[in-house]
Scaffold this motif. Sequence first.
Motif, PDB file in Angstrom:
ATOM      1  N   UNK A 244      54.579 -88.471   1.653  1.00 48.92           N
ATOM      2  CA  UNK A 244      55.493 -88.841   2.271  1.00 48.92           C
ATOM      3  C   UNK A 244      57.049 -88.974   1.460  1.00 48.92           C
ATOM      4  N   UNK A 245      57.489 -88.270   0.595  1.00 51.88           N
ATOM      5  CA  UNK A 245      58.708 -87.908   0.572  1.00 51.88           C
ATOM      6  C   UNK A 245      58.896 -87.191   1.438  1.00 51.88           C
TER       7      UNK A 245
ATOM      8  N   UNK B  74      61.954 -86.970   4.094  1.00 50.87           N
ATOM      9  CA  UNK B  74      63.341 -85.972   3.768  1.00 50.87           C
ATOM     10  C   UNK B  74      63.797 -85.048   5.412  1.00 50.87           C
ATOM     11  N   UNK B  75      62.257 -84.425   5.435  1.00 51.67           N
ATOM     12  CA  UNK B  75      62.557 -83.522   6.656  1.00 51.67           C
ATOM     13  C   UNK B  75      63.332 -84.620   7.828  1.00 51.67           C
TER      14      UNK B  75
ATOM     15  N   UNK C 102      72.767 -77.501   8.730  1.00 53.30           N
ATOM     16  CA  UNK C 102      72.083 -76.132   8.315  1.00 53.30           C
ATOM     17  C   UNK C 102      72.151 -76.329   6.863  1.00 53.30           C
ATOM     18  N   UNK C 103      72.708 -76.583   6.168  1.00 52.35           N
ATOM     19  CA  UNK C 103      72.922 -75.665   5.048  1.00 52.35           C
ATOM     20  C   UNK C 103      71.772 -77.287   4.232  1.00 52.35           C
ATOM     21  N   UNK C 104      71.658 -78.421   4.443  1.00 50.84           N
ATOM     22  CA  UNK C 104      70.699 -78.965   4.145  1.00 50.84           C
ATOM     23  C   UNK C 104      68.967 -78.371   4.201  1.00 50.84           C
ATOM     24  N   UNK C 105      69.156 -77.522   5.154  1.00 52.84           N
ATOM     25  CA  UNK C 105      68.066 -76.908   5.594  1.00 52.84           C
ATOM     26  C   UNK C 105      66.733 -76.107   4.407  1.00 52.84           C
TER      27      UNK C 105
ATOM     28  N   UNK D 229      54.833 -83.063  13.805  1.00 49.35           N
ATOM     29  CA  UNK D 229      54.885 -84.630  13.548  1.00 49.35           C
ATOM     30  C   UNK D 229      55.896 -85.332  13.389  1.00 49.35           C
ATOM     31  N   UNK D 230      57.500 -84.998  13.187  1.00 48.92           N
ATOM     32  CA  UNK D 230      58.787 -85.793  12.982  1.00 48.92           C
ATOM     33  C   UNK D 230      58.934 -85.200  14.322  1.00 48.92           C
ATOM     34  N   UNK D 231      59.506 -84.193  14.607  1.00 46.74           N
ATOM     35  CA  UNK D 231      59.333 -83.583  16.326  1.00 46.74           C
ATOM     36  C   UNK D 231      58.801 -85.067  17.652  1.00 46.74           C
TER      37      UNK D 231
END
Length: 337
Positions: free
Chosen positions: A6-7, A11-12, A28-31, A54-56
């Motif tokens: 879940x976490x 985040x993603x 992009x840095x977060x990626x 799933x997120x997309x």
Amino acid sequence: MEETKISMYQLYKDMLTSYLASKSEHALYHAQQFSKEMMEKDMSPEETVSLHLTVFQELAKDLPEEVVDSFDILLEVMIGYGLAYREHQSLRDRQQQLESELTVAAEMQKSLLPSGKINLDSVDLGFISVPAGKMSGDYYDYALDEHGNVGVAVADVIGKGVPAAMSMSMIKYAMDTLPEKRSRPGSLLESLNRVVERNIDSDMFITMMYGFYNPENFQFYYASAGHEPGFVYDAEEDSFRSLEAKGLVLGVSRKVTYREDQLQLNVGDFIVLLTDGVTECRVDGEFIEREQIVEMIRKYKHLPAQKIVDEIFHELEKAQEFQLRDDFTLLILRRKV
């Protein structure tokens, strides 16, 4: 485990939402940071692809069917990649473990070899032994007995890696158990031959030259078990000649005798013992000739023995672009007075 999923999902989702809205370098840095989270959570590549889909699908409603279906192919590719990557990681971890163990073994092997100086005014001794890899198949020894006599040895195990290094260690321990024979080179080699013949595989054998210098009568006694001939320098005549001695290599046959020869050393004369890692050095793509080695020694003969062997090694190492192809061992014993 469920909380972790879940976490990671949240985040993603936050990261992807931010990027789709801003297209910024910061997103992009977060990626990149998320990839570190993946590694810490031991996420596989296929799990990451599945997470993205799933997120997309949640963020972009009514995705074309072919886009969703294309992820099936990507998942299969990532499953194969993930398996190969994990196998690669396992092999790399194992290799690192072996490298660590070899480093420890190499240090132990180095500790078995002599490293101090011989405190004898009548003798100048120099030596250098450099392995081509972590472990060495060369052996050298020098020792001063209670009567002031000096024994010197150079040996080469025909073979590479750990088996050769273990055989070298065996020779060292065998030498240590035969102090009474150090003054008789032929007898010493016969005893070593019996040890080697009993304890190493039939496809391995050892060459060796052993010498014994008596400063009372200035005689150098020596015998060889199929080893690379050394050199003798005559200071009065300013000339070199080969130190030749015949004998079968150690480990081939149990019943072998070794002839013992002797020569007198006058002041300034010296003995050169070496392994084929010296004579098989390449200069300008060609194997070095023995005459070339003589000329190198001649160039530095005015120096102390240790300085001579060091200079020759550095010269040959440079000629080979600092890449040794074989273990390199060179020893010089000079009569001073």
